[in-house]
Every structure is written in structure tokens, then in C-alpha cells.
Design an enzyme around this catalytic site. Structure first.
Site, PDB file in Angstrom:
ATOM      1  N   GLU A  34       5.502  -3.398   0.987  1.00 57.98           N
ATOM      2  CA  GLU A  34       5.622  -3.041  -0.433  1.00 57.98           C
ATOM      3  C   GLU A  34       4.891  -1.721  -0.588  1.00 57.98           C
ATOM      4  O   GLU A  34       3.666  -1.684  -0.502  1.00 57.98           O
ATOM      5  CB  GLU A  34       4.967  -4.110  -1.302  1.00 57.98           C
ATOM      6  CG  GLU A  34       5.647  -5.454  -1.220  1.00 57.98           C
ATOM      7  CD  GLU A  34       7.064  -5.393  -1.763  1.00 57.98           C
ATOM      8  OE1 GLU A  34       7.858  -6.271  -1.428  1.00 57.98           O
ATOM      9  OE2 GLU A  34       7.371  -4.447  -2.514  1.00 57.98           O
ATOM     10  N   THR A  45       1.097   4.856   4.952  1.00 60.05           N
ATOM     11  CA  THR A  45       0.473   3.760   5.719  1.00 60.05           C
ATOM     12  C   THR A  45       1.548   2.798   6.198  1.00 60.05           C
ATOM     13  O   THR A  45       1.523   2.328   7.341  1.00 60.05           O
ATOM     14  CB  THR A  45      -0.546   3.013   4.856  1.00 60.05           C
ATOM     15  OG1 THR A  45      -1.432   3.948   4.260  1.00 60.05           O
ATOM     16  CG2 THR A  45      -1.334   2.000   5.669  1.00 60.05           C
ATOM     17  N   GLY A  83       0.836  -1.194   0.000  1.00 59.01           N
ATOM     18  CA  GLY A  83       0.000   0.000   0.000  1.00 59.01           C
ATOM     19  C   GLY A  83       0.867   1.239   0.000  1.00 59.01           C
ATOM     20  O   GLY A  83       2.032   1.194  -0.426  1.00 59.01           O
ATOM     21  N   CYS A 128       1.971   0.470  -9.020  1.00 61.64           N
ATOM     22  CA  CYS A 128       3.117   1.125  -8.388  1.00 61.64           C
ATOM     23  C   CYS A 128       4.386   0.917  -9.211  1.00 61.64           C
ATOM     24  O   CYS A 128       5.404   1.548  -8.958  1.00 61.64           O
ATOM     25  CB  CYS A 128       3.332   0.533  -7.015  1.00 61.64           C
ATOM     26  SG  CYS A 128       3.494  -1.205  -7.146  1.00 61.64           S
ATOM     27  N   THR A 152       3.097   4.512   1.115  1.00 58.49           N
ATOM     28  CA  THR A 152       4.271   4.693   1.985  1.00 58.49           C
ATOM     29  C   THR A 152       3.879   5.237   3.342  1.00 58.49           C
ATOM     30  O   THR A 152       4.387   4.777   4.376  1.00 58.49           O
ATOM     31  CB  THR A 152       5.288   5.611   1.291  1.00 58.49           C
ATOM     32  OG1 THR A 152       5.821   4.904   0.158  1.00 58.49           O
ATOM     33  CG2 THR A 152       6.431   5.999   2.211  1.00 58.49           C
TER      34      THR A 152
END
Ligand code: TXE
Length: 480
Positions: free
Chosen positions: A248, A230, A226, A282, A228
């Protein structure tokens, strides 16, 4: 209105407190189902079920575990059309993309780890004439898997499959924005006969259900994908509890185009790496650096091809881009387009909303947008936008382009387009990223490690890395 249910202790069930969240279809902007607004009570029940299932599951013969994961893969494949429709409806991506990428990859994730568990070897080390050491790789116990909305079932199963393969039991949470395919997975697991409590799926908000999973003392490892920010919150919660963490996170990936590239092939691939899944991967390249000698030629060809992309109803086979995943995310992307203008950028194409009309009249659609003339250190070029927005920047040397490419806090992926073999190796060695694609994008052997550096996360998924993440290595030394 359909109600999506939690999957806890082998049963589909409503949240223990009768509270629900709206689930929107991005293409229409309308609520099409409700998801459980689960809370601590539901997570506690899931943890209890997972703990109860762990002794049997962790000692299930490998052959039987493999067969079970293969049955789940077969179950997804058998219901392919339902999964494809749900993934597209939930996320807004074109149906054809869900069919080509997301669902086949969910099947592959289970099949890959079903076979991997049969070959997950350990090692022993002899101290001649004295002792022998052997390493036991044992399952951790109950682990937490939390996934985002951009590749919902693809990323969800990429965590769950290795966790189950290594004998762990799972408490998981898909994104509340794209819950439906996880709900279908629950049904497939029940049909496959997965023992109760081995996998638990608790739907709900990240701040409530996600946070509860992360801070639960009986959940010993967290695999998260999710944003950065978080990831930072999760690390702050889990690190003092000494939990294993795989994070990740976000990216701001460079695409580096040298003059000696295969021009037409590169243009075609870079359009894909820029705008696939509406740029909501991403791994998409959002900063395109082009060697100055071909900058104008590349810009012209690239913009022309981007203009030909069709933004439309995800159900329409002619659509290249579907809907942005939510009204909020669409506004975030539009705010960055506005920022780019304020920072002195020139919009070469795109930048506007798309009125698709028909059933999609109230959907969330944006044009693929290409911007030039920005400084590589400006916010537009430093911050993650996570949408169909890319910038073009010329460069004159390898040193210069590496400085610009590595200037961001992220380090997830990169792609380099050149026919100079030595240069390819030089750039690959120096670029700050967990993944470097040379003359390709999104091509990967599932046995390879996957993950980023810097603010793109810690830990690695994929291949044996994931099997090692979900096991503890114990060294046994026997003196003789
Ligand atoms: O992330 P969020 P999103 C990145 C992508 C972008 C973001 C988009 O670059 O930045 O993720 O996904 C739950 N404790 N990647 O907006 O908000 C939340 O409910 C525990 C990178 O979904 O972080 C959801 O299920 N959980 C990646 C999940 O976390 C919490 C690939 C992600 O939500 C939580 C895909 C909390 N406090 C996207 N708050 C890669 N590197 O591969 C939220 N959640």
C-alpha cells in the site's frame, strides 16, 4: 527517559545490542522517549519465537482465536485514553482526531477480523459422477507486517488482525517515528494472554529491521504500507524469494468538483479531505479540479474556510491541524511550497510556518496551503507531497478532467462531487484509482477491498481480501 521495548516471544525486552534511537514529540520538537535500535539478532529471535508458536496457533479452534482477538480489542478500548494520548504525541495529530479516528479504528480492526474468521468460508466444486474438488485456505506461517507513521496504530492493526485471524504468526515493525502505540499494543496482548510468539513487535529502522524482515527466508509474506520508493525496494528484495506481497504505497489523489455539486457541503468536505491529519493521509485529495463555471465561487469559499482552520497544540480541542510528523518531513513539504512558487503557482493562503508558542515553541507546524495557477503536469502536481498543501485547477469537460486526474503515476483514491448520477458512474469507471468516493470521503465498509493501482501499490487489504492474502489456497481433488 522512558524506554520503549520490543515484544518478542511474549516478553517485553530491550534490544539485544544495547542501542537506542530518539523518539521525538512533533508538537514540541523534543525527545520524549527512546526506542530500540534493533538489528538482525532481534529479528532472528522474533522469527524463532513465531515459528515455535505457529503449530499451536494455526490449529487453535476458531472460537478461541476469535475470543483472543476480541480480548485484544477490549484491551485497547479499556486503555483508550493512553492510546489516544500516545498516538497524538507520537504523530503530532490533534488529540480529538486520534480519539475520533485512529484508536476506534484499531479496535474495529480487531473486532472485524475476530468475527470474519468465523465466516471465512471456502468453496468446493463438483465434477458430476467423477470427482469433487475442495479448496483449503491454510495460514501461510510466519508473516511480516510493516507500517508507516501517519496512522500508526490504525494501519498497524489493520495488518496484524487479519494475519492473526487466519492463524499466522507475525513479526512486525511499526514506523520508528511513531512507535508508542505499538508498544501499548504489546502490553495489551500480554494482558489478554496472547500466546508467546504469536505476535512479535521489533522496533527500529526500516533500513535495518524492516529490510531484515523483508529478506528473511522464513518470513513468507510481507504486508507493507509506506512510500512508493520503499515499496520498490521491498518488491526487489521479496519477489525473487517468491514471497506474497501486499504493498500500500503513495498517492496524489484528485478531488473533482462539478458545478452541480451540493456547494456548501462540498466545500466543507473538500477542506476535510485536503487537510485532515495535516494532509498526512495517503487518501487525502491534494489536486482539486473544479468545473470552470464555479471555479471563482469555489475558490473564494474554499480559501475562506481554509483560512479559518486553526493550527495549534494537538492537545488543544480547538486545533484543526496539529504538528507535522518530523522536522525532516516539514522541510520536505516546505521545499514543495518553494517549488510551486518557482513553477509559477500563486499561494492563495498559507505557505508559512506557524509559531504556536508555549510548550510548542519548537514544534513542527505549517499553515494549510492552497495554490493555483499551476500546470497539471508540473512537479508540484505530479509528485506526492504528503502534507497540508493542495492545488486548484479549473476544467471544462469530463474528458479534460479525466486526462488531468489520470496523468500521475499514482492511482490510489479519488473523490467526485456531483449530483448527476450518470456522470458519477462514468467518472468512477474511467478514473485510475483503487477507491472512488462520490459525494463523500474516507467512508468505507470494512468488507470492501482497499488498495491502489499503478505506483500506489499492488494487492488489496481489507475485508476478505486480507484474509485471502494471509492464506494459501490449496485445491484437493478427490475422484470417486
Ligand atoms: O514511508 P516509509 P513513511 C505513504 C505515504 C508516504 C509515506 C509516508 O503516501 O509516501 O508512505 O510514510 C519502513 N525495508 N503511505 O515515510 O519511509 C519504515 O521504517 C522494509 C501510503 O513512513 O516507506 C516504516 O516502518 N521496511 C499508505 C515503513 O517502512 C522499510 C498509507 C514506512 O516507511 C524500509 C500511509 C525497507 N528498506 C502512508 N525502509 C497507503 N497507500 O495506504 C523503510 N521501511
Amino acid at each position: 527517559m522512558e524506554q520503549i521495548l520490543n515484544y518478542i516471544g511474549g516478553k517485553l525486552q530491550k534490544p539485544l545490542v544495547d542501542s537506542w534511537l530518539d523518539n521525538y514529540e512533533p508538537a514540541t520538537g523534543k525527545v520524549y522517549s527512546h526506542i530500540p535500535d534493533s538489528d538482525v539478532l532481534d529479528v532472528e529471535q522474533a522469527v524463532a519465537a513465531a515459528n515455535a508458536a505457529f503449530p499451536a496457533w494455526s490449529t487453535t479452534p476458531l472460537e478461541d482465536r476469535m475470543m483472543m482477538l476480541m480480548k485484544i480489542a477490549d484491551g485497547i478500548e479499556k486503555r483508550m485514553d493512553e492510546f489516544v494520548a500516545a498516538e497524538s504525541k507520537d504523530n503530532g495529530k490533534p488529540l480529538k482526531l486520534a480519539r475520533a479516528v485512529d484508536i476506534p479504528r484499531a479496535v474495529s480492526n480487531f473486532r472485524f477480523y475476530a468475527s470474519a474468521l468465523q465466516h471465512f468460508a471456502s468453496e468446493s466444486h463438483q465434477m458430476p459422477g467423477m470427482a469433487v474438488n475442495y479448496t483449503l485456505r491454510q495460514p501461510i506461517g510466519v508473516v511480516g507486517c510493516i507500517s508507516p507513521w501517519n496512522l500508526p496504530i490504525y494501519l498497524f492493526t489493520w495488518k496484524i488482525a487479519p494475519a492473526l485471524a487466519t492463524g499466522n504468526c507475525v513479526v512486525s515493525k511499526p514506523s520508528e517515528i511513531t512507535p508508542y502505540t505499538a508498544y501499548l499494543l504489546s502490553q495489551v496482548c500480554i494482558e489478554a494472554g496472547l500466546p508467546a510468539g504469536v505476535l512479535n513487535i521489533v522496533h527500529g529502522l526500516g533500513s535495518k529491521v524492516g529490510q531484515t524482515i523483508v529478506e528473511h527466508p522464513e518470513i513468507k509474506a510481507i504486508s507493507f504500507t509506506g512510500g512508493t520508493e520503499t515499496g520498490k525496494r521491498i518488491a526487489a528484495t521479496a519477489a525473487p524469494m517468491f514471497k506474497k506481497l501486499s504493498l500500500e504505497l503513495g498517492g496524489k489523489n484528485p478531488t473533482i468538483v462539478f458545478a452541480d455539486c451540493d456547494f456548501d457541503d462540498t466545500v466543507r468536505h473538500v477542506v476535510t479531505s485536503s487537510f485532515s491529519n495535516q494532509g498526512e493521509i495517503c487518501l487525502c485529495g491534494s489536486r482539486i479540479f473544479i468545473e470552470r463555471s464555479i471555479y471563482d465561487k469555489f475558490k473564494t469559499a474554499f480559501v475562506e474556510r481554509v483560512k479559518s482552520l486553526r493550527v495549534g497544540d494537538p492537545n488543544d480541542d480547538h486545533s484543526n491541524l496539529g504538528a507535522i510528523v518530523s522536522a525532516q518531513h516539514k522541510q520536505k513539504i516546505q521545499s514543495y511550497i518553494q517549488l510551486a512558487k518557482e513553477e509559477g503557482g500563486t499561494i492563495l493562503t498559507g505557505g508559512e510556518e506557524v509559531q504556536v508558542g508555549g510548550r510548542c515553541a519548537d514544534g513542527y507546524f505549517l499553515e494549510p496551503t492552497v495554490i493555483e495557477g499551476l500546470d497539471y503536469l508540473c512537479r508540484t502536481n505530479q509528485e506526492e507531497i504528503f502534507g497540508p498543501v493542495v492545488t486548484l485547477t479549473p476544467f471544462d469537460s469530463e474528458a479534460e478532467v479525466l486526462t488531468m486526474a489520470n496523468s500521475v503515476k499514482y492511482g490510489l483514491a479519488s473523490s467526485v462531487w456531483t449530483n448527476d448520477l450518470k456522470r458519477a458512474h462514468r467518472i468512477a469507471e474511467k478514473i485510475e484509482a483503487g477507491i472512488v468516493w462520490i459525494n463523500c470521503w474516507l467512508l468505507r465498509d470494512l468488507r470492501t477491498p482497499f488498495g491502489g493501482v499503478k505506483a500506489s501499490g499492488v494487492g488489496r487489504e481489507g475485508g476478505w481480501e486480507a484474509m485471502r492474502f494471509f492464506t494459501e489456497a490449496k485445491n484437493v481433488c478427490i475422484k470417486y
